[in-house]
Design a protein around this motif. Structure first.
Motif, PDB file in Angstrom:
ATOM      1  N   ILE A 232       0.927  -1.113  -0.095  1.00 48.01           N
ATOM      2  CA  ILE A 232      -0.085  -0.039   0.091  1.00 48.01           C
ATOM      3  C   ILE A 232       0.919   1.258   0.180  1.00 48.01           C
ATOM      4  O   ILE A 232       0.789   2.218  -0.541  1.00 48.01           O
ATOM      5  N   ASP A 233       2.107   1.378   0.900  1.00 50.01           N
ATOM      6  CA  ASP A 233       2.802   2.711   1.019  1.00 50.01           C
ATOM      7  C   ASP A 233       3.653   2.752  -0.466  1.00 50.01           C
ATOM      8  O   ASP A 233       3.728   3.668  -0.876  1.00 50.01           O
ATOM      9  N   ALA A 234       3.961   1.339  -0.995  1.00 45.14           N
ATOM     10  CA  ALA A 234       4.662   1.775  -2.285  1.00 45.14           C
ATOM     11  C   ALA A 234       3.831   2.449  -3.516  1.00 45.14           C
ATOM     12  O   ALA A 234       4.169   3.274  -4.279  1.00 45.14           O
ATOM     13  N   VAL A 235       2.462   1.853  -3.209  1.00 46.14           N
ATOM     14  CA  VAL A 235       1.643   2.633  -4.311  1.00 46.14           C
ATOM     15  C   VAL A 235       1.291   4.091  -4.091  1.00 46.14           C
ATOM     16  O   VAL A 235       1.346   4.849  -4.831  1.00 46.14           O
ATOM     17  N   TRP A 236       1.251   4.419  -2.890  1.00 46.90           N
ATOM     18  CA  TRP A 236       1.248   5.673  -2.313  1.00 46.90           C
ATOM     19  C   TRP A 236       2.233   6.537  -2.628  1.00 46.90           C
ATOM     20  O   TRP A 236       2.232   7.803  -3.039  1.00 46.90           O
ATOM     21  N   ASP A 237       3.240   5.974  -2.533  1.00 49.62           N
ATOM     22  CA  ASP A 237       4.717   7.001  -2.727  1.00 49.62           C
ATOM     23  C   ASP A 237       4.555   7.199  -4.067  1.00 49.62           C
ATOM     24  O   ASP A 237       5.080   8.359  -4.652  1.00 49.62           O
ATOM     25  N   GLU A 238       4.406   6.359  -4.903  1.00 48.41           N
ATOM     26  CA  GLU A 238       4.461   6.542  -6.656  1.00 48.41           C
ATOM     27  C   GLU A 238       3.130   7.517  -6.933  1.00 48.41           C
ATOM     28  O   GLU A 238       3.117   8.161  -7.735  1.00 48.41           O
ATOM     29  N   PHE A 239       1.988   7.048  -6.369  1.00 47.36           N
ATOM     30  CA  PHE A 239       0.831   7.959  -6.616  1.00 47.36           C
ATOM     31  C   PHE A 239       0.950   9.475  -6.310  1.00 47.36           C
ATOM     32  O   PHE A 239       0.558  10.166  -7.037  1.00 47.36           O
ATOM     33  N   ARG A 240       1.381   9.678  -5.060  1.00 48.47           N
ATOM     34  CA  ARG A 240       1.546  11.048  -4.741  1.00 48.47           C
ATOM     35  C   ARG A 240       2.608  11.939  -5.450  1.00 48.47           C
ATOM     36  O   ARG A 240       2.382  13.137  -5.526  1.00 48.47           O
ATOM     37  N   ALA A 241       3.422  11.409  -6.132  1.00 48.70           N
ATOM     38  CA  ALA A 241       4.596  11.777  -6.958  1.00 48.70           C
ATOM     39  C   ALA A 241       3.906  12.205  -8.473  1.00 48.70           C
ATOM     40  O   ALA A 241       4.357  13.139  -9.104  1.00 48.70           O
ATOM     41  N   GLN A 242       2.937  11.717  -8.473  1.00 47.62           N
ATOM     42  CA  GLN A 242       1.983  11.912 -10.088  1.00 47.62           C
ATOM     43  C   GLN A 242       0.828  12.756  -9.977  1.00 47.62           C
ATOM     44  O   GLN A 242       0.208  13.317 -10.759  1.00 47.62           O
ATOM     45  N   VAL A 243       0.308  12.859  -8.729  1.00 43.87           N
ATOM     46  CA  VAL A 243      -0.961  13.653  -8.411  1.00 43.87           C
ATOM     47  C   VAL A 243      -0.554  14.967  -7.595  1.00 43.87           C
ATOM     48  O   VAL A 243       0.119  15.220  -6.502  1.00 43.87           O
TER      49      VAL A 243
END
Length: 389
Positions: A232-243
């Motif tokens: 979950i944290d890995a997706v969040w780290d990548e997600f917040r870099a794109q949003v």
């Protein structure tokens, strides 16, 4: 000559506007019994406050702020918060959603609501709210919260015949062209709901197959136990870099927010053992209230996938649809702000209905916040707005 009678002295009522303290528990319980919970007690209020402090995902051990207005120790108004962190350009900071704003009906035309909100806003750096009622929006705007717009609404009929037989077109389809409302009303009144429902189901399924079929090779799981925190944290780290703008969605927060298994269930999509996206579905109650009254509606409360990863988005929404169907829902409702989510929902044959949840925000610091609505990734889960139909 008789002595003049002294005029009786009028004592002003003792007024308090400020943070909830331990001495207010009994008064809050009395207030809550009149507006929310008939079983509230001073002891239950104290336990609720302690639990909120212990499980605060933004600042563990600290009770999320709450404010009251009392007159002669009688609580006339209340405002609570939901702790969160907002991500802006990849950097995060603490913020609070304003939630549970309530004023005694006998005092709604007076200063109670105004003073509570003025005190609350003055003590918060960053604040946000998801608001439906026009009166609340006007009051929030008067205290500096910007109305950034309305979250889009999309709904996917899962049992169209039942929906056509039960819905009131004038309520559900408000803002939709009148000829659609008229046609729907005719179908409903002439007993053609079943054949029309079959036709609608076929059309929606064909549209999803043509434009929104997920790619092969993706695996789906159900339940939080199937997802490690690290994923979950890995997706969040990548997600917040794109949003550009988003509310916190790391493992600690989402488990805290959606841990109620009686109310929520989660689906996740994987590719080669790597988490690509997840979605939370709120179970339908006995019947929805508001515009969708009488229908069994599941809510796609939250959904996360990388904005450029449309295949993962299609897969996770399709998995959420299957889960909502298994829950017995007549329809699944999703609201959001980001164009990437809107495009995925459209390709999965979700239909547009007028939005009613406004996103409002304010920041006392000098930073690029709150930003335009379409730059945010918001869903009904943010601000716990997934119960407002």
């Amino acid at each position: 000559m008789s002595a003049s009678k002294e005029k009786p002295q009028r004592t002003r009522p003792a007024v308090y506007v400020g943070h909830v303290e331990d001495g207010h528990n009994e008064g809050l319980a009395t207030f809550f019994r009149s507006v929310w919970s008939p079983t509230a007690t001073g002891e239950s209020v104290a336990g609720w406050r302690a639990d909120e402090a212990e499980h605060n995902p933004a600042d563990p051990g600290v009770e999320p702020p709450k404010w009251i207005f009392t007159r002669d120790e009688v609580v006339l108004g209340y405002l609570g918060t939901i702790p969160d962190r907002f991500s802006v350009g990849g950097e995060s900071f603490p913020a609070y959603w304003l939630k549970g704003f309530q004023v005694d009906p006998a005092f709604r035309s007076g200063p109670v609501g105004f003073e509570i909100l003025r005190t609350a806003i003055g003590s918060l750096q960053a604040a946000a709210a998801t608001v439906v009622a026009p009166e609340a929006r006007r009051l929030f705007e008067a205290h500096g919260l910007r109305d950034l717009g309305v979250l889009f609404n999309r709904i996917l009929p899962l049992r169209p015949a039942r929906i056509l037989a039960r819905l009131e077109p004038a309520r559900v389809l408000e803002g939709v062209p009148s000829y659609i409302q008229t046609g729907t009303d005719v179908v409903r009144r002439t007993g053609l709901a079943y054949p029309a429902g079959v036709a609608v189901s076929a059309a929606l399924a064909f549209g999803s197959m043509l434009r929104g079929r997920p790619p092969r090779g993706l695996r789906t799981t159900v339940g939080w136990d199937a997802i490690l925190d690290e994923a979950i944290d890995a997706v969040w780290d990548e997600f917040r870099a794109q949003v550009s703008y988003a509310a916190l969605r790391d493992a600690r927060f989402v488990r805290w927010r959606y841990q109620d298994g009686d109310r929520y269930q989660v689906v996740a999509v994987w590719a080669n053992g790597v988490l690509r996206g997840w979605a939370v579905v709120r179970r339908p109650g006995p019947a929805a209230q508001g515009r969708l009254e009488g229908l069994s509606v599941a809510t796609l409360t939250d959904v996360v996938f990388l904005p450029q990863d449309t295949p993962a988005g299609l897969a996770v929404v399709a998995a959420a649809e299957r889960l909502a169907t298994e829950m017995g829902a007549d329809a699944v409702l999703c609201s959001g702000s980001h164009p990437a989510l809107g495009r995925v929902l459209s390709r999965r044959s979700f239909l547009k209905i007028p939005g009613n949840v406004h996103f409002m925000a304010r920041d006392a610091d000098d930073r690029c916040f709150p930003g335009p609505l379409e730059s945010w990734w918001l869903t009904r889960g943010d601000g716990q707005a997934d119960g407002a139909f």
